[in-house]
Motif scaffolding. Structure first.
Motif, mmCIF file in Angstrom:
data_model
loop_
_atom_site.group_PDB
_atom_site.id
_atom_site.type_symbol
_atom_site.label_atom_id
_atom_site.label_comp_id
_atom_site.label_asym_id
_atom_site.label_seq_id
_atom_site.Cartn_x
_atom_site.Cartn_y
_atom_site.Cartn_z
ATOM 1 N N MET A 97 20.017 -10.436 4.826
ATOM 2 C CA MET A 97 19.640 -9.696 3.611
ATOM 3 C C MET A 97 18.766 -8.497 3.988
ATOM 4 O O MET A 97 18.150 -8.458 5.048
ATOM 5 N N TRP A 98 18.711 -7.541 3.061
ATOM 6 C CA TRP A 98 17.872 -6.364 3.258
ATOM 7 C C TRP A 98 16.500 -6.632 2.647
ATOM 8 O O TRP A 98 16.384 -6.790 1.432
ATOM 9 N N GLN A 99 15.500 -6.717 3.519
ATOM 10 C CA GLN A 99 14.133 -6.899 3.035
ATOM 11 C C GLN A 99 13.404 -5.571 3.150
ATOM 12 O O GLN A 99 13.045 -5.132 4.231
ATOM 13 N N THR A 100 13.215 -4.942 2.024
ATOM 14 C CA THR A 100 12.523 -3.650 2.042
ATOM 15 C C THR A 100 11.068 -3.839 1.645
ATOM 16 O O THR A 100 10.606 -4.956 1.371
ATOM 17 N N GLN A 101 10.368 -2.730 1.665
ATOM 18 C CA GLN A 101 8.995 -2.723 1.197
ATOM 19 C C GLN A 101 8.736 -1.396 0.490
ATOM 20 O O GLN A 101 9.412 -0.408 0.761
ATOM 21 N N TYR A 102 7.795 -1.400 -0.427
ATOM 22 C CA TYR A 102 7.412 -0.165 -1.100
ATOM 23 C C TYR A 102 6.066 0.266 -0.556
ATOM 24 O O TYR A 102 5.042 -0.347 -0.853
ATOM 25 N N CYS A 103 6.089 1.306 0.266
ATOM 26 C CA CYS A 103 4.887 1.761 0.969
ATOM 27 C C CYS A 103 4.494 3.172 0.553
ATOM 28 O O CYS A 103 5.345 3.989 0.218
ATOM 29 N N SER A 104 3.198 3.423 0.635
ATOM 30 C CA SER A 104 2.673 4.784 0.625
ATOM 31 C C SER A 104 2.004 5.001 1.978
ATOM 32 O O SER A 104 1.771 4.041 2.720
ATOM 33 N N PHE A 105 1.697 6.251 2.276
ATOM 34 C CA PHE A 105 0.967 6.564 3.510
ATOM 35 C C PHE A 105 -0.210 7.456 3.143
ATOM 36 O O PHE A 105 -0.064 8.391 2.349
ATOM 37 N N VAL A 106 -1.364 7.152 3.726
ATOM 38 C CA VAL A 106 -2.515 8.032 3.538
ATOM 39 C C VAL A 106 -2.784 8.741 4.862
ATOM 40 O O VAL A 106 -2.732 8.137 5.934
ATOM 41 N N ILE A 107 -2.991 10.069 4.764
ATOM 42 C CA ILE A 107 -3.246 10.906 5.933
ATOM 43 C C ILE A 107 -4.634 11.521 5.763
ATOM 44 O O ILE A 107 -4.917 12.125 4.723
ATOM 45 N N ARG A 108 -5.477 11.344 6.753
ATOM 46 C CA ARG A 108 -6.832 11.904 6.645
ATOM 47 C C ARG A 108 -7.367 12.204 8.034
ATOM 48 O O ARG A 108 -6.936 11.602 9.022
ATOM 49 N N PRO A 109 -8.327 13.115 8.117
ATOM 50 C CA PRO A 109 -8.896 13.440 9.421
ATOM 51 C C PRO A 109 -9.602 12.213 10.011
ATOM 52 O O PRO A 109 -10.329 11.508 9.298
ATOM 53 N N ALA A 110 -9.371 11.965 11.299
ATOM 54 C CA ALA A 110 -10.025 10.842 11.955
ATOM 55 C C ALA A 110 -11.540 10.998 11.892
ATOM 56 O O ALA A 110 -12.282 10.011 11.877
ATOM 57 N N SER A 111 -12.008 12.240 11.820
ATOM 58 C CA SER A 111 -13.458 12.497 11.766
ATOM 59 C C SER A 111 -14.053 12.140 10.412
ATOM 60 O O SER A 111 -15.268 12.047 10.273
ATOM 61 N N GLY A 112 -13.192 11.989 9.400
ATOM 62 C CA GLY A 112 -13.693 11.746 8.047
ATOM 63 C C GLY A 112 -13.988 13.017 7.280
ATOM 64 O O GLY A 112 -14.271 12.973 6.087
ATOM 65 N N GLU A 113 -13.937 14.176 7.950
ATOM 66 C CA GLU A 113 -14.257 15.455 7.317
ATOM 67 C C GLU A 113 -12.972 16.222 7.035
ATOM 68 O O GLU A 113 -12.319 16.680 7.972
ATOM 69 N N PRO A 165 -9.507 17.121 3.956
ATOM 70 C CA PRO A 165 -8.721 16.620 2.828
ATOM 71 C C PRO A 165 -8.050 15.271 3.107
ATOM 72 O O PRO A 165 -7.632 14.993 4.221
ATOM 73 N N VAL A 166 -7.954 14.482 2.055
ATOM 74 C CA VAL A 166 -7.237 13.207 2.092
ATOM 75 C C VAL A 166 -5.915 13.409 1.348
ATOM 76 O O VAL A 166 -5.901 13.871 0.197
ATOM 77 N N VAL A 167 -4.822 13.081 2.010
ATOM 78 C CA VAL A 167 -3.485 13.281 1.441
ATOM 79 C C VAL A 167 -2.789 11.928 1.319
ATOM 80 O O VAL A 167 -2.734 11.161 2.283
ATOM 81 N N LEU A 168 -2.282 11.653 0.137
ATOM 82 C CA LEU A 168 -1.503 10.432 -0.088
ATOM 83 C C LEU A 168 -0.036 10.837 -0.248
ATOM 84 O O LEU A 168 0.268 11.748 -1.026
ATOM 85 N N VAL A 169 0.843 10.196 0.506
ATOM 86 C CA VAL A 169 2.274 10.489 0.367
ATOM 87 C C VAL A 169 2.915 9.367 -0.438
ATOM 88 O O VAL A 169 2.953 8.210 -0.006
ATOM 89 N N ASP A 170 3.362 9.711 -1.616
ATOM 90 C CA ASP A 170 4.020 8.818 -2.567
ATOM 91 C C ASP A 170 3.048 7.775 -3.139
ATOM 92 O O ASP A 170 2.035 7.440 -2.537
ATOM 93 N N THR A 171 3.387 7.304 -4.340
ATOM 94 C CA THR A 171 2.515 6.330 -5.005
ATOM 95 C C THR A 171 3.258 5.049 -5.364
ATOM 96 O O THR A 171 2.810 4.284 -6.222
ATOM 97 N N ALA A 172 4.369 4.805 -4.695
ATOM 98 C CA ALA A 172 5.055 3.503 -4.712
ATOM 99 C C ALA A 172 5.368 3.020 -6.141
ATOM 100 O O ALA A 172 5.684 3.819 -7.014
ATOM 101 N N MET A 173 5.298 1.719 -6.355
ATOM 102 C CA MET A 173 5.848 1.118 -7.578
ATOM 103 C C MET A 173 4.909 1.171 -8.776
ATOM 104 O O MET A 173 5.345 1.114 -9.915
ATOM 105 N N GLY A 174 3.606 1.177 -8.519
ATOM 106 C CA GLY A 174 2.680 1.247 -9.639
ATOM 107 C C GLY A 174 2.101 -0.092 -10.033
ATOM 108 O O GLY A 174 2.367 -1.124 -9.416
ATOM 109 N N PRO A 175 1.279 -0.089 -11.094
ATOM 110 C CA PRO A 175 0.502 -1.279 -11.449
ATOM 111 C C PRO A 175 1.346 -2.487 -11.836
ATOM 112 O O PRO A 175 0.924 -3.622 -11.643
ATOM 113 N N GLY A 176 2.526 -2.251 -12.395
ATOM 114 C CA GLY A 176 3.340 -3.385 -12.822
ATOM 115 C C GLY A 176 2.850 -3.966 -14.142
ATOM 116 O O GLY A 176 2.217 -3.249 -14.920
#
Ligand SMILES: [Zn+2]
Length: 281
Positions: A49-65, A67-78
């Motif tokens: 069977m196909w087992q998928t997942q609904y993922c987002s990715f967060v991209i941010r500077p390793a230094s913490g300094e 912009p924070v970028v979120l790629v996609d917001t997946a399925m939502g609160p439900g």
């Protein structure tokens, strides 16, 4: 289990919003004969069977300094079918030290319901931006297609999770390749939808790509012609798949694939158009 990889000075972390029940691949890939799946059983399927997942990715500077970028917001609160479970994206962000107000940009690879679910949150009938300080980046071609009078009324996710962005004043439409934050830009890969876009990450001489729905199953890395029923224009989707995989292979890009299982959804691609191979990192 690798869920976080550094590309130069940027850290990219996979966040699982929801794990749905396994699905029958013959339903998802109706043009692929069952026997053709045999060589891919071990890597691409689980118990056939196909087992998928609904993922987002967060991209941010390793230094913490920076912009924070979120790629996609997946399925939502439900709550989501069939068990009524909620999406977990906000908890996953919190575990990784990101509060909603800290997200500066939400990049939408494409506005299918499993990629825009947390865009807005409702208090009764009133929508508010779940990430109140973010600009939401959407490709103009997808916006025009999905908000059109012919399409929007038939796709509940559009009215629920996409169109409110305009009235909330957080919508940023983009065309083509566009830098969103230092080292992070949109990379058109049309076909899955008219304006489907990947996110290219370039930092410190290293590169990575968040692929959206360029492929859904690992078998498509070698069988680049295979298209799930969700691809809007299959020829265009195949061309984009081969183009991006080829660039990832020749450029040594790290590839972030939201519909593969967590722990094996970050990888490198080797080989050429005749035969690409996936190597999890
Ligand atoms: Zn998807």
């Amino acid at each position: 289990m690798t869920t976080s990889v550094t590309i130069g000075n940027l850290q990219v972390t996979a966040l699982v919003d929801l794990t749905p029940p396994p699905r029958d691949v013959s339903m998802i890939f109706p043009d692929v004969p069952a026997a053709d799946w045999e060589p891919h059983q071990a890597l691409a399927l689980e118990n056939g069977m196909w087992q998928t997942q609904y993922c987002s990715f967060v991209i941010r500077p390793a230094s913490g300094e920076g912009p924070v970028v979120l790629v996609d917001t997946a399925m939502g609160p439900g709550p989501h079918e069939p068990d009524g479970v909620p999406g977990r994206l906000l908890e996953e962000l919190a575990v990784n030290g990101v509060e909603p107000g800290e997200v500066d940009f939400v990049i939408t690879t494409h506005p299918h319901g499993d990629h825009v679910g947390w865009n807005v949150t409702y208090d009764g009938d009133t929508a508010r931006a779940t990430f109140p300080n973010a600009q939401y980046v959407v490709s103009r071609a997808d916006w025009d297609q999905w908000t059109s009078a012919a399409v929007a009324p038939n796709v509940p996710a559009i009215g629920h999770s996409l169109q409110p962005l305009e009235g909330l004043g957080v919508l940023k439409l983009v065309d083509g390749e566009q830098e969103i934050a230092p080292g992070i830009k949109t990379l058109p890969a049309n076909g899955h939808t008219p304006g489907h876009q990947c996110v290219l990450i370039e930092s410190g001489g290293e590169s990575g790509v968040v692929i959206g729905d360029l492929f859904h199953n690992l078998a498509q890395v070698t069988q680049t012609a295979w298209c799930p029923m969700f691809d809007w224009n299959q020829d265009m989707a195949r061309t984009s798949r081969r183009d991006i995989l080829g660039r990832a292979s020749s450029g040594g890009w790290t590839v972030f694939a939201g519909h593969l299982r967590i722990g094996r959804n970050i990888g490198k691609v080797t080989g050429s158009r005749e035969r690409f191979t996936w190597q999890p990192v």
